[in-house]
Motif scaffolding. Structure first.
Motif, PDB file in Angstrom:
ATOM      1  N   ARG A 111      10.115   6.405   5.350  1.00 18.13           N
ATOM      2  CA  ARG A 111      10.576   7.343   6.490  1.00 18.13           C
ATOM      3  C   ARG A 111      11.230   6.860   7.468  1.00 18.13           C
ATOM      4  O   ARG A 111      12.192   7.378   8.052  1.00 18.13           O
ATOM      5  CB  ARG A 111       9.058   7.921   6.852  1.00 18.13           C
ATOM      6  CG  ARG A 111       9.168   8.821   8.465  1.00 18.13           C
ATOM      7  CD  ARG A 111       7.934   9.403   8.621  1.00 18.13           C
ATOM      8  NE  ARG A 111       6.518   8.522   8.744  1.00 18.13           N
ATOM      9  CZ  ARG A 111       6.736   7.636   9.764  1.00 18.13           C
ATOM     10  NH1 ARG A 111       7.641   7.568  10.862  1.00 18.13           N
ATOM     11  NH2 ARG A 111       5.689   6.837   9.672  1.00 18.13           N
ATOM     12  N   ILE A 112      10.842   5.321   7.986  1.00 17.64           N
ATOM     13  CA  ILE A 112      11.640   4.754   9.041  1.00 17.64           C
ATOM     14  C   ILE A 112      13.041   3.983   8.696  1.00 17.64           C
ATOM     15  O   ILE A 112      13.974   4.466   9.399  1.00 17.64           O
ATOM     16  CB  ILE A 112      10.728   3.844   9.721  1.00 17.64           C
ATOM     17  CG1 ILE A 112       9.389   4.342  10.098  1.00 17.64           C
ATOM     18  CG2 ILE A 112      11.285   2.952  10.608  1.00 17.64           C
ATOM     19  CD1 ILE A 112       8.285   3.564  10.576  1.00 17.64           C
ATOM     20  N   GLU A 144       0.847  -1.250  -0.033  1.00 18.69           N
ATOM     21  CA  GLU A 144      -0.118   0.083   0.000  1.00 18.69           C
ATOM     22  C   GLU A 144       0.831   1.207   0.241  1.00 18.69           C
ATOM     23  O   GLU A 144       2.181   1.271   0.716  1.00 18.69           O
ATOM     24  CB  GLU A 144      -0.893  -0.037   1.432  1.00 18.69           C
ATOM     25  CG  GLU A 144      -1.945  -1.064   1.179  1.00 18.69           C
ATOM     26  CD  GLU A 144      -3.032  -0.955   0.264  1.00 18.69           C
ATOM     27  OE1 GLU A 144      -3.247   0.037  -0.216  1.00 18.69           O
ATOM     28  OE2 GLU A 144      -3.772  -1.975   0.060  1.00 18.69           O
ATOM     29  N   PRO A 145       0.401   2.306  -0.902  1.00 21.75           N
ATOM     30  CA  PRO A 145       1.395   3.605  -1.060  1.00 21.75           C
ATOM     31  C   PRO A 145       1.596   3.981   0.601  1.00 21.75           C
ATOM     32  O   PRO A 145       2.645   4.512   0.865  1.00 21.75           O
ATOM     33  CB  PRO A 145       0.566   4.489  -1.650  1.00 21.75           C
ATOM     34  CG  PRO A 145      -0.302   3.630  -2.332  1.00 21.75           C
ATOM     35  CD  PRO A 145      -0.530   2.454  -1.413  1.00 21.75           C
ATOM     36  N   GLU A 146       0.755   4.221   1.442  1.00 26.19           N
ATOM     37  CA  GLU A 146       0.747   4.663   2.954  1.00 26.19           C
ATOM     38  C   GLU A 146       1.866   3.826   3.827  1.00 26.19           C
ATOM     39  O   GLU A 146       2.876   4.299   4.297  1.00 26.19           O
ATOM     40  CB  GLU A 146      -0.380   4.633   3.534  1.00 26.19           C
ATOM     41  CG  GLU A 146      -1.672   5.633   3.113  1.00 26.19           C
ATOM     42  CD  GLU A 146      -2.288   4.851   1.877  1.00 26.19           C
ATOM     43  OE1 GLU A 146      -2.162   3.692   1.313  1.00 26.19           O
ATOM     44  OE2 GLU A 146      -3.135   5.543   1.274  1.00 26.19           O
ATOM     45  N   ALA A 147       1.664   2.688   3.542  1.00 25.48           N
ATOM     46  CA  ALA A 147       2.697   1.635   4.082  1.00 25.48           C
ATOM     47  C   ALA A 147       4.182   1.731   3.583  1.00 25.48           C
ATOM     48  O   ALA A 147       5.227   1.968   4.424  1.00 25.48           O
ATOM     49  CB  ALA A 147       2.227  -0.006   3.824  1.00 25.48           C
ATOM     50  N   PRO A 158      16.069  -1.504  17.194  1.00 20.41           N
ATOM     51  CA  PRO A 158      15.310  -0.259  17.438  1.00 20.41           C
ATOM     52  C   PRO A 158      14.274  -0.117  15.858  1.00 20.41           C
ATOM     53  O   PRO A 158      13.176   0.130  16.095  1.00 20.41           O
ATOM     54  CB  PRO A 158      16.011   0.844  17.559  1.00 20.41           C
ATOM     55  CG  PRO A 158      17.469   0.528  18.184  1.00 20.41           C
ATOM     56  CD  PRO A 158      17.633  -1.003  17.583  1.00 20.41           C
ATOM     57  N   LEU A 159      14.849  -0.547  14.945  1.00 19.07           N
ATOM     58  CA  LEU A 159      14.199  -0.461  13.682  1.00 19.07           C
ATOM     59  C   LEU A 159      13.076  -1.185  13.704  1.00 19.07           C
ATOM     60  O   LEU A 159      12.337  -1.123  13.009  1.00 19.07           O
ATOM     61  CB  LEU A 159      15.454  -0.457  12.328  1.00 19.07           C
ATOM     62  CG  LEU A 159      14.720  -0.542  11.060  1.00 19.07           C
ATOM     63  CD1 LEU A 159      14.297   0.897  10.803  1.00 19.07           C
ATOM     64  CD2 LEU A 159      15.994  -0.989  10.005  1.00 19.07           C
ATOM     65  N   VAL A 160      13.419  -2.809  13.834  1.00 22.81           N
ATOM     66  CA  VAL A 160      12.249  -3.677  13.866  1.00 22.81           C
ATOM     67  C   VAL A 160      11.295  -3.379  14.615  1.00 22.81           C
ATOM     68  O   VAL A 160      10.178  -3.385  14.344  1.00 22.81           O
ATOM     69  CB  VAL A 160      12.943  -4.969  14.166  1.00 22.81           C
ATOM     70  CG1 VAL A 160      12.024  -6.118  14.377  1.00 22.81           C
ATOM     71  CG2 VAL A 160      14.130  -5.604  13.170  1.00 22.81           C
ATOM     72  N   ARG A 161      11.764  -2.724  16.138  1.00 19.67           N
ATOM     73  CA  ARG A 161      10.375  -2.321  16.847  1.00 19.67           C
ATOM     74  C   ARG A 161       9.637  -1.209  16.234  1.00 19.67           C
ATOM     75  O   ARG A 161       8.444  -1.358  16.328  1.00 19.67           O
ATOM     76  CB  ARG A 161      11.033  -1.855  18.101  1.00 19.67           C
ATOM     77  CG  ARG A 161      11.629  -3.039  18.992  1.00 19.67           C
ATOM     78  CD  ARG A 161      11.767  -2.558  20.342  1.00 19.67           C
ATOM     79  NE  ARG A 161      12.797  -1.416  20.696  1.00 19.67           N
ATOM     80  CZ  ARG A 161      13.909  -1.922  20.725  1.00 19.67           C
ATOM     81  NH1 ARG A 161      14.568  -3.168  20.933  1.00 19.67           N
ATOM     82  NH2 ARG A 161      15.087  -0.950  20.824  1.00 19.67           N
TER      83      ARG A 161
END
Length: 217
Positions: free
Chosen positions: A31-32, A22-25, A177-180
């Motif tokens: 971003r992350i 999905e575009p939002e996902a 931290p990235l996975v969380r």
């Protein structure tokens, strides 16, 4: 064990989904991940059928198709029966790199053409060592093509069993931290997030079960 887990995953972190992104996902993932990832690639996998393009040759068989991008694999060895390393140009313009067992079963050779879905591909090389290859069950020989070619072959429409994966390498200290953060952000999107550490724990459990079984026999 750590090296084995990373090699099997072919990444430090993997996101996978049975549905189109999905575009939002994707926007949230970008971003992350962009501030911390070292490298990124995308794949799409689907079980499907392959058959010779030459109508005089009979037969068809189930294969495990994997569509890849130019920087695949991020981790692991990808070598060919010629002794050469895989090069992405081999799958460009409807090329394919295939398991030797497919050549044997369909009586094909490097240079021959075969069909997947509605598209025709030329066999450019045969696989000797494949990144991420484990000892688990497979429905058929592995075939690698361009990721975009999976869609052009008509294999991602309604009812498709295709699975899409985003793969990342990241600094070790930033991985957890990235996975969380990804799991928290994507918890309602039916996207699975895991690191090679998760795979490592699964390997540990498998070895422990095998050891327990051996001690009883």
């Amino acid at each position: 064990m750590t090296s084995e887990a990373r090699t099997l995953l072919t990444a430090d972190v993997q996101l996978d989904s049975g549905r189109p992104w999905e575009p939002e996902a994707l926007a949230a993932i970008d971003r992350i991940t962009q501030p911390v990832v070292l490298a990124r690639t995308e794949t799409i996998e689907s079980p499907t059928m392959a058959r010779p393009a030459d109508s005089s040759k009979e037969g068809s068989m189930m294969i495990e198709l994997k569509g890849i991008d130019a920087n695949f694999p991020l981790l692991g060895d990808f070598t060919l029966t010629t002794g050469d390393s895989f090069d992405y140009s081999m799958v460009q313009n409807n090329g394919a790199v295939v398991s030797v067992s497919l050549l044997d079963r369909l009586n094909l050779s490097v240079g021959d053409k075969f069909k997947i879905g509605v598209a025709e591909f030329q066999i450019r090389a045969a696989i000797d060592k494949e990144p991420g290859r484990g000892a688990g069950f497979r429905m058929g020989p592995r075939v690698f093509i361009e990721r975009t070619a999976v869609e052009s072959a008509g294999l991602t429409g309604f009812g498709s069993r295709a699975r899409r994966k985003l793969l990342f390498t990241v600094p070790e200290e930033k991985m957890s931290p990235l996975v969380r953060e990804l799991r928290n952000e994507l918890r309602n999107n039916l996207i699975n997030v895991r690191s090679y550490r998760d795979s490592q724990e699964n390997l540990n459990e498998s070895f422990q079960r095998a050891e327990d079984y051996s001690s009883l026999t």
